[in-house]
Design a protein around this motif. Structure first.
Motif, mmCIF file in Angstrom:
data_model
loop_
_atom_site.group_PDB
_atom_site.id
_atom_site.type_symbol
_atom_site.label_atom_id
_atom_site.label_comp_id
_atom_site.label_asym_id
_atom_site.label_seq_id
_atom_site.Cartn_x
_atom_site.Cartn_y
_atom_site.Cartn_z
ATOM 1 N N ASP A 80 4.694 -35.105 22.891
ATOM 2 C CA ASP A 80 3.900 -33.995 22.360
ATOM 3 C C ASP A 80 2.858 -34.591 21.416
ATOM 4 N N GLY A 81 1.680 -34.876 21.954
ATOM 5 C CA GLY A 81 0.611 -35.490 21.160
ATOM 6 C C GLY A 81 -0.419 -34.458 20.740
ATOM 7 N N HIS A 87 -2.155 -33.681 18.180
ATOM 8 C CA HIS A 87 -3.391 -34.102 17.515
ATOM 9 C C HIS A 87 -4.018 -35.333 18.170
ATOM 10 N N GLY A 88 -3.494 -35.757 19.302
ATOM 11 C CA GLY A 88 -3.879 -37.040 19.864
ATOM 12 C C GLY A 88 -5.339 -37.198 20.258
ATOM 13 N N TYR A 140 2.709 -36.310 29.002
ATOM 14 C CA TYR A 140 1.990 -36.343 27.723
ATOM 15 C C TYR A 140 1.114 -35.101 27.669
ATOM 16 N N SER A 183 -1.585 -32.738 25.023
ATOM 17 C CA SER A 183 -2.370 -32.751 23.795
ATOM 18 C C SER A 183 -3.324 -31.569 23.784
#
Length: 240
Positions: free
Chosen positions: A26-27, A29-30, A46, A48
């Motif tokens: 769980d990115g 703010h990636g 992934y 985001s």
């Protein structure tokens, strides 16, 4: 959540060594905040948001799914007439939906107007937020929540112990008070002190961000608001 860079690639490797079948990152703010390379990270999934740091509307996000023997078993949670044609096709038409993701090419074009594109923005955001974080910590006599190299475009800054933040509820009320009285919006987090820590230790951290539209006066305003509260004898226990 407090902001800190995690060694995602290494964590994925550890999961593989421990026999974890699938890894989902769980990115939130990636993208637009740190470098994101699916092949290098090695996770199975992934996701985001693009509204946080990639100047897109709030509903824009993406989901990456690594090709594997179970890839054909992935389906959109809303079954429609394209069922069985693969997750990407199944996600294209599911009835009434929000087409905000169509702005992504425009967001890419917009960020490319800045020197160095999105990479230049990330670099300047990091340098600026570290500088402003250090300024705030010095003004309040506190400390940063992590080393600068563990920060991206956000940094945790300790707040004066005098404010008396002693619970998550206190942190939320202080955040509301800053918004309503000083027009300052900043997330504040309570940190429970350890048993061996002495009194007057830092129990609250502000998560400070920097984006291209922020000005130095934004941070001075926050600094001065906290200094004013301390000068006035404000504490969460007595004042909220």
């Amino acid at each position: 959540m407090p902001s800190v860079l995690l060694p995602i690639k290494k964590l994925v490797e550890v999961c593989r060594e421990e026999g974890v079948d699938q890894v989902f990152i769980d990115g939130a703010h990636g993208v637009g905040c740190v470098d994101v390379d699916m092949q290098e990270i090695g996770a199975d999934f992934y996701t985001s948001n693009l509204h946080k740091w990639f100047v897109c509307p709030a509903s824009v996000a993406f989901l990456y799914c690594r090709k594997s023997v179970t890839h054909s078993e992935l389906h959109h949670h809303m079954v429609s007439h394209d069922y069985g044609k693969g997750l990407a096709i199944e996600s294209c038409w599911i009835g009434t939906r929000d087409y905000s993701p169509l702005v992504v090419p425009s967001a890419v074009e917009f960020t490319n107007r800045f020197e160095g594109g999105i990479d230049g923005i990330k670099r300047r955001n990091h340098d600026a937020v570290v500088e402003k974080g250090k300024m705030l910590a010095k003004a309040w006599g506190t400390n940063l929540g992590s080393p600068p190299d563990m920060c991206a475009s956000m940094i945790m800054v300790g707040m004066p112990a005098f404010l008396g933040v002693s619970s998550d509820d206190d942190a939320l009320k202080l955040r509301t008070h800053l918004r309503e009285k000083f027009s300052v919006e900043v997330p504040i987090y309570y940190r429970m002190p350890k048993h061996e820590e002495v009194a007057k230790t830092t129990t609250a951290y502000a998560r400070v961000s920097h984006q291209v539209y922020n000005k130095v006066d934004d941070y001075y305003k926050f600094r001065d608001a906290i200094n004013q509260l301390v000068c006035d004898g404000f504490t969460c226990a007595r004042s909220l």
